[in-house]
Design an enzyme around this catalytic site. Structure first.
Site, PDB file in Angstrom:
ATOM      1  N   MET A  16       0.804  -1.320   0.035  1.00 16.44           N
ATOM      2  CA  MET A  16      -0.124   0.103   0.015  1.00 16.44           C
ATOM      3  C   MET A  16       0.853   1.410   0.067  1.00 16.44           C
ATOM      4  SD  MET A  16      -3.229  -1.078   2.521  1.00 16.44           S
ATOM      5  CE  MET A  16      -2.223  -1.904   3.762  1.00 16.44           C
ATOM      6  N   CYS A  98      -2.430  -1.149 -10.107  1.00 18.15           N
ATOM      7  CA  CYS A  98      -2.498   0.035  -9.441  1.00 18.15           C
ATOM      8  C   CYS A  98      -3.169   1.022 -10.731  1.00 18.15           C
ATOM      9  CB  CYS A  98      -1.329   0.921  -8.956  1.00 18.15           C
ATOM     10  SG  CYS A  98      -1.417   2.407  -8.418  1.00 18.15           S
ATOM     11  N   LYS A 137       0.658  -9.053  -9.273  1.00 23.63           N
ATOM     12  CA  LYS A 137      -0.789  -8.490  -8.635  1.00 23.63           C
ATOM     13  C   LYS A 137      -1.354  -7.800  -9.934  1.00 23.63           C
ATOM     14  CE  LYS A 137      -2.459  -6.537  -4.678  1.00 23.63           C
ATOM     15  NZ  LYS A 137      -3.587  -5.433  -5.150  1.00 23.63           N
ATOM     16  N   HIS A 169      -6.843  -8.684  -7.336  1.00 22.27           N
ATOM     17  CA  HIS A 169      -7.749  -8.028  -6.584  1.00 22.27           C
ATOM     18  C   HIS A 169      -9.105  -7.952  -7.314  1.00 22.27           C
ATOM     19  CE1 HIS A 169      -8.704  -3.606  -4.797  1.00 22.27           C
ATOM     20  NE2 HIS A 169      -9.681  -4.038  -4.948  1.00 22.27           N
ATOM     21  N   GLY A 211     -11.795  -6.060  -0.008  1.00 27.14           N
ATOM     22  CA  GLY A 211     -12.706  -5.991   0.762  1.00 27.14           C
ATOM     23  C   GLY A 211     -12.802  -7.043   1.810  1.00 27.14           C
ATOM     24  N   GLY A 231      -5.616  -5.630   2.789  1.00 28.43           N
ATOM     25  CA  GLY A 231      -5.362  -4.203   2.575  1.00 28.43           C
ATOM     26  C   GLY A 231      -5.594  -3.243   3.691  1.00 28.43           C
TER      27      GLY A 231
END
Length: 326
Positions: A16, A98, A137, A169, A211, A231
């Site tokens: 992060m 990202c 990722k 994700h 989530g 996260g």
């Protein structure tokens, strides 16, 4: 305590930006001896062309810890990966998830999901330069390219390039019209798509992200995939890492106060080398989330950590009410 096996991805903490720096990772390691930790994203250009080797700094206690890289030039990424491996990182991860404007302008992050062949070239070059695992990722899709078939094609390209572990994700990314924060909240979660990916690529280690906030939800996901990546939950309510450590690995659950008191040697060593207390305490503000006295704990640290001469005594003062309640 047995070290985490190289193939154990059951519990991971997301990279992060501006959050998972070395102080944060040290704190998270105290909460969970087995969780796989990730650095903030570091661009290959910053390491190779910018010479910012300081970005690779980490402590021995953080392991297992992975370096996340951002970039799209295979040769440059290979050089950056080699630098990370020499620095001692256990894994090199490529960011293909990202959605920020800054990342897009550099032609890396989620926009690379449109170019699976290029990502494959990057991964092959990185894997050829290091002996540690190279992972990716990504998102489940990007903009209008969000059918399962698109994710399937991307995954096939990763497998062909030699990827053995994929962190997904479970939201697509909108590259135009949504901020990075909105991209973490507005596109709907589609866990079933990630589960399907695991069924169709059983040889891949699939880690699900997005989530996930509770021990119960982690357990539910692990019935379908190999690992879970937390996260914001791990940052805003970090004690959940200790609870997951106890649930997944059988490690005795430490008290919140005990965890923080174990940071004293680290905090004092960092202060001695010139680190300001505020750079450490910002990561621990959520430790007592949901507990009586949590607001006062946060307020005392937030108001005092930036002052000249702030030291461990400030943290001790913040902990005092919890000692009295014990």
């Amino acid at each position: 305590m047995q070290p985490t096996a190289p193939s154990d991805f059951r519990l991971t903490v997301a990279p992060m930006l501006d959050w998972t720096d070395r102080h944060c990772r040290y704190f998270h390691r105290l909460l969970s001896p087995h969780a796989r930790l990730y650095t903030e994203m570091v661009t290959s250009a910053a390491l190779v062309r910018g010479g910012q080797v300081r970005l690779l700094e980490h402590s021995h206690e953080e392991h297992p810890v992975a370096l996340q890289l951002g970039g799209s030039d295979p040769a440059e990424l290979a050089t950056a990966a080699a630098m990370g491996a020499r620095a001692g990182y256990d894994e090199i991860n490529l960011n293909v998830g990202c959605p920020s404007d800054r990342v897009q302008s550099g032609r890396f992050g989620a926009c690379l999901m449109r170019e699976p062949a290029l990502v494959g070239e990057c991964v092959r070059a990185m894997a050829g330069a290091v002996d540690v695992p190279v992972t990716v990722k990504c998102r489940i899709g990007v903009d209008d390219q969000d059918a399962y078939a698109d994710l399937q094609r991307f995954t096939e390209a990763m497998v062909e390039a030699g990827v053995r572990s994929l962190v997904v994700h479970a939201r697509k990314a909108w590259l135009q019209g949504l901020s990075p924060k909105e991209n973490r909240e507005i596109p709907p979660l589609d866990y079933d798509r990630v589960y399907r990916l695991k069924r169709e690529f059983p040889e891949l280690t699939i880690v699900i992200n997005g989530g996930i906030t509770t021990v119960e939800s982690v357990r539910a996901h692990l019935a379908h995939v190999d690992g879970v990546m937390l996260g914001r939950a791990a940052y805003h309510d970090p004690y959940v890492l200790a609870q997951l450590e106890a649930d997944l690995y059988g490690t005795p659950l430490p008290g919140r106060r005990e965890v923080l008191e174990r940071m004293r040697i680290y905090v004092e060593a960092e202060l001695a080398r010139g680190t300001q207390l505020k750079h450490i305490t910002r990561h621990i503000l959520g430790l007592f989330q949901g507990e009586q006295g949590a607001r006062g704990f946060r307020r005392l640290l937030s108001e005092g950590a930036h002052l000249p001469g702030a030291d461990w005594s400030l943290i001790a003062s913040a902990l005092a009410p919890f000692r009295q309640a014990a």
